[in-house]
Write a protein that holds these residues in place. Sequence first.
Motif, PDB file in Angstrom:
ATOM      1  N   LEU A 104      42.122   2.502  77.489  1.00 17.62           N
ATOM      2  CA  LEU A 104      42.509   3.884  77.215  1.00 17.62           C
ATOM      3  C   LEU A 104      43.160   4.497  78.447  1.00 17.62           C
ATOM      4  CD1 LEU A 104      42.237   6.027  74.930  1.00 17.62           C
ATOM      5  CD2 LEU A 104      40.157   6.826  76.074  1.00 17.62           C
ATOM      6  N   ASP A 105      44.281   5.176  78.242  1.00 22.07           N
ATOM      7  CA  ASP A 105      44.961   5.906  79.301  1.00 22.07           C
ATOM      8  C   ASP A 105      45.308   7.277  78.754  1.00 22.07           C
ATOM      9  OD1 ASP A 105      46.184   6.570  81.671  1.00 22.07           O
ATOM     10  OD2 ASP A 105      48.061   5.538  81.213  1.00 22.07           O
ATOM     11  N   GLY A 106      44.465   8.252  79.053  1.00 21.27           N
ATOM     12  CA  GLY A 106      44.648   9.561  78.447  1.00 21.27           C
ATOM     13  C   GLY A 106      44.376   9.483  76.967  1.00 21.27           C
ATOM     14  N   LEU A 107      45.299   9.976  76.178  1.00 23.06           N
ATOM     15  CA  LEU A 107      45.162   9.937  74.726  1.00 23.06           C
ATOM     16  C   LEU A 107      45.936   8.784  74.107  1.00 23.06           C
ATOM     17  CD1 LEU A 107      45.394  13.758  73.892  1.00 23.06           C
ATOM     18  CD2 LEU A 107      43.354  12.337  74.152  1.00 23.06           C
ATOM     19  N   GLU A 108      46.299   7.810  74.943  1.00 22.12           N
ATOM     20  CA  GLU A 108      47.007   6.627  74.462  1.00 22.12           C
ATOM     21  C   GLU A 108      46.230   5.373  74.816  1.00 22.12           C
ATOM     22  OE1 GLU A 108      51.693   7.779  74.706  1.00 22.12           O
ATOM     23  OE2 GLU A 108      50.716   7.202  76.586  1.00 22.12           O
ATOM     24  N   VAL A 109      46.488   4.315  74.067  1.00 24.94           N
ATOM     25  CA  VAL A 109      45.946   3.009  74.432  1.00 24.94           C
ATOM     26  C   VAL A 109      47.075   2.170  75.008  1.00 24.94           C
ATOM     27  CG1 VAL A 109      44.082   3.036  72.743  1.00 24.94           C
ATOM     28  CG2 VAL A 109      46.309   2.098  72.090  1.00 24.94           C
ATOM     29  N   ARG A 130      52.211   0.947  74.508  1.00 28.89           N
ATOM     30  CA  ARG A 130      51.318   2.099  74.311  1.00 28.89           C
ATOM     31  C   ARG A 130      51.372   2.559  72.861  1.00 28.89           C
ATOM     32  NH1 ARG A 130      49.843   5.331  78.824  1.00 28.89           N
ATOM     33  NH2 ARG A 130      50.433   4.354  80.794  1.00 28.89           N
ATOM     34  N   TRP A 131      50.269   3.184  72.443  1.00 28.22           N
ATOM     35  CA  TRP A 131      50.219   3.755  71.103  1.00 28.22           C
ATOM     36  C   TRP A 131      49.184   4.889  71.118  1.00 28.22           C
ATOM     37  CZ3 TRP A 131      53.931   2.140  67.956  1.00 28.22           C
ATOM     38  CH2 TRP A 131      53.926   2.617  66.643  1.00 28.22           C
ATOM     39  N   PRO A 132      49.433   5.960  70.363  1.00 24.33           N
ATOM     40  CA  PRO A 132      48.448   7.048  70.310  1.00 24.33           C
ATOM     41  C   PRO A 132      47.086   6.558  69.841  1.00 24.33           C
ATOM     42  CG  PRO A 132      50.544   7.770  69.400  1.00 24.33           C
ATOM     43  CD  PRO A 132      50.669   6.288  69.632  1.00 24.33           C
ATOM     44  N   ALA A 133      46.039   6.954  70.541  1.00 21.94           N
ATOM     45  CA  ALA A 133      44.702   6.412  70.277  1.00 21.94           C
ATOM     46  C   ALA A 133      44.189   6.750  68.885  1.00 21.94           C
ATOM     47  CB  ALA A 133      43.725   6.914  71.341  1.00 21.94           C
ATOM     48  N   HIS A 134      44.527   7.926  68.356  1.00 16.07           N
ATOM     49  CA  HIS A 134      43.933   8.358  67.088  1.00 16.07           C
ATOM     50  C   HIS A 134      44.381   7.516  65.905  1.00 16.07           C
ATOM     51  CE1 HIS A 134      47.876  10.326  66.674  1.00 16.07           C
ATOM     52  NE2 HIS A 134      47.625  10.370  65.373  1.00 16.07           N
ATOM     53  N   ALA A 135      45.500   6.754  66.081  1.00 13.80           N
ATOM     54  CA  ALA A 135      46.063   6.020  64.944  1.00 13.80           C
ATOM     55  C   ALA A 135      45.718   4.540  64.943  1.00 13.80           C
ATOM     56  CB  ALA A 135      47.586   6.187  64.923  1.00 13.80           C
ATOM     57  N   THR A 136      44.962   4.074  65.926  1.00  8.54           N
ATOM     58  CA  THR A 136      44.690   2.647  66.043  1.00  8.54           C
ATOM     59  C   THR A 136      43.195   2.363  66.054  1.00  8.54           C
ATOM     60  OG1 THR A 136      44.619   2.647  68.460  1.00  8.54           O
ATOM     61  CG2 THR A 136      46.777   2.404  67.434  1.00  8.54           C
ATOM     62  N   GLY A 137      42.835   1.140  65.664  1.00  7.71           N
ATOM     63  CA  GLY A 137      41.430   0.760  65.695  1.00  7.71           C
ATOM     64  C   GLY A 137      40.882   0.741  67.106  1.00  7.71           C
ATOM     65  N   VAL A 138      41.619   0.103  68.040  1.00  4.46           N
ATOM     66  CA  VAL A 138      41.148   0.075  69.423  1.00  4.46           C
ATOM     67  C   VAL A 138      41.072   1.484  69.995  1.00  4.46           C
ATOM     68  CG1 VAL A 138      41.818  -2.292  70.009  1.00  4.46           C
ATOM     69  CG2 VAL A 138      43.520  -0.449  70.158  1.00  4.46           C
ATOM     70  N   GLY A 139      42.027   2.330  69.625  1.00  4.32           N
ATOM     71  CA  GLY A 139      42.019   3.707  70.116  1.00  4.32           C
ATOM     72  C   GLY A 139      40.816   4.491  69.638  1.00  4.32           C
ATOM     73  N   LEU A 140      40.450   4.331  68.382  1.00  2.03           N
ATOM     74  CA  LEU A 140      39.281   5.024  67.846  1.00  2.03           C
ATOM     75  C   LEU A 140      38.004   4.512  68.507  1.00  2.03           C
ATOM     76  CD1 LEU A 140      40.228   5.123  64.052  1.00  2.03           C
ATOM     77  CD2 LEU A 140      40.216   7.055  65.658  1.00  2.03           C
ATOM     78  N   ALA A 141      37.931   3.194  68.745  1.00  4.38           N
ATOM     79  CA  ALA A 141      36.758   2.628  69.411  1.00  4.38           C
ATOM     80  C   ALA A 141      36.625   3.167  70.824  1.00  4.38           C
ATOM     81  CB  ALA A 141      36.851   1.107  69.433  1.00  4.38           C
ATOM     82  N   LEU A 142      37.753   3.340  71.516  1.00  2.00           N
ATOM     83  CA  LEU A 142      37.730   3.857  72.873  1.00  2.00           C
ATOM     84  C   LEU A 142      37.456   5.357  72.912  1.00  2.00           C
ATOM     85  CD1 LEU A 142      40.769   1.784  74.131  1.00  2.00           C
ATOM     86  CD2 LEU A 142      38.482   1.691  75.136  1.00  2.00           C
ATOM     87  N   LEU A 143      38.124   6.109  72.047  1.00  2.00           N
ATOM     88  CA  LEU A 143      37.919   7.558  72.010  1.00  2.00           C
ATOM     89  C   LEU A 143      36.477   7.924  71.675  1.00  2.00           C
ATOM     90  CD1 LEU A 143      40.964   9.292  70.266  1.00  2.00           C
ATOM     91  CD2 LEU A 143      40.141   9.628  72.598  1.00  2.00           C
ATOM     92  N   ALA A 144      35.855   7.147  70.808  1.00  2.00           N
ATOM     93  CA  ALA A 144      34.493   7.450  70.374  1.00  2.00           C
ATOM     94  C   ALA A 144      33.519   7.430  71.540  1.00  2.00           C
ATOM     95  CB  ALA A 144      34.043   6.451  69.308  1.00  2.00           C
ATOM     96  N   HIS A 145      33.846   6.691  72.605  1.00  2.00           N
ATOM     97  CA  HIS A 145      32.951   6.585  73.755  1.00  2.00           C
ATOM     98  C   HIS A 145      33.554   7.196  75.012  1.00  2.00           C
ATOM     99  CE1 HIS A 145      30.153   3.926  71.616  1.00  2.00           C
ATOM    100  NE2 HIS A 145      31.230   3.428  71.043  1.00  2.00           N
TER     101      HIS A 145
END
Length: 265
Positions: A104-109, A130-145
């Motif tokens: 995770l880098d900010g709000l992107e993966v 890079r990809w916005p975190a809210h739209a990806t599986g890895v991004g959601l896993a990272l944002l959740a923590h």
Amino acid sequence: MSRGSVTSRVLSILAAFSPERPALTLSAISHQTGLPAPTVHRLLGELAQWGAVERDEHGTYRIGLRLWEVAALAPRGLGLREAAMPYLEDLYEATHQNVQLAVLDGLEVVYVERIAGRDAVHVFTRVGGRWPAHATGVGLALLAHAETELQERAIRGPLRRYTANTIVSGTELRRTLAEVRRTGVAISDGQVETIALSVAAPVFGPADKVEAAVSVVVPSHGYDWRVLVPAVRAAARGISRSLGSPRAARTPSSAVRGSVERPDL
């Protein structure tokens, strides 16, 4: 821009390159950066001598291998990749689909590794991409923590829509992140492309903080993604153990943190 420091000028030249613009002429770099052509020419010469850029016989510049060598030293790159590769390879051999590792880098993966089979479902991701975190599986896993402040930034949005399934509501994102923490996995169904579904799990480091996430991306139809959940959890747990995570060492291989249901998107 031309009155900036030498460092800012050099960085602006390197930033002119992108996945859409991997090769640029001197004039194109001058246009992208706003720097005078003589200044760009001088700095490109110094960068080429060091190996940060390479110039072909047509006068076109590309990013040089020396930058790749330096970037590989990043602790969230090379070290993480080396710890993760055996588990990513096992996950790939079990699925022959897209296996990905991201941070995770900010709000992107940022994707630091990807293994894909010839017949795997299409994805837009690439190593270094890079990809916005809210739209990806890895991004959601990272944002959740992630830190609460960062989660709230994401929830406040705006959240870009890519398909009809993309999470664009802060309320829905908050609920989804809570579900990821409950189950230990993130399911992103058709959020980037309607044909693809991602199953992801967080990777913990020595301080038991999430440092990365691993995922498998499979077709969203005709594939029983539920069978992937134990394998993705096991891969994430194995990488976490390799990184020295105390919680991973304590977690038995048969642990199941909660039932996982298909997201209501």
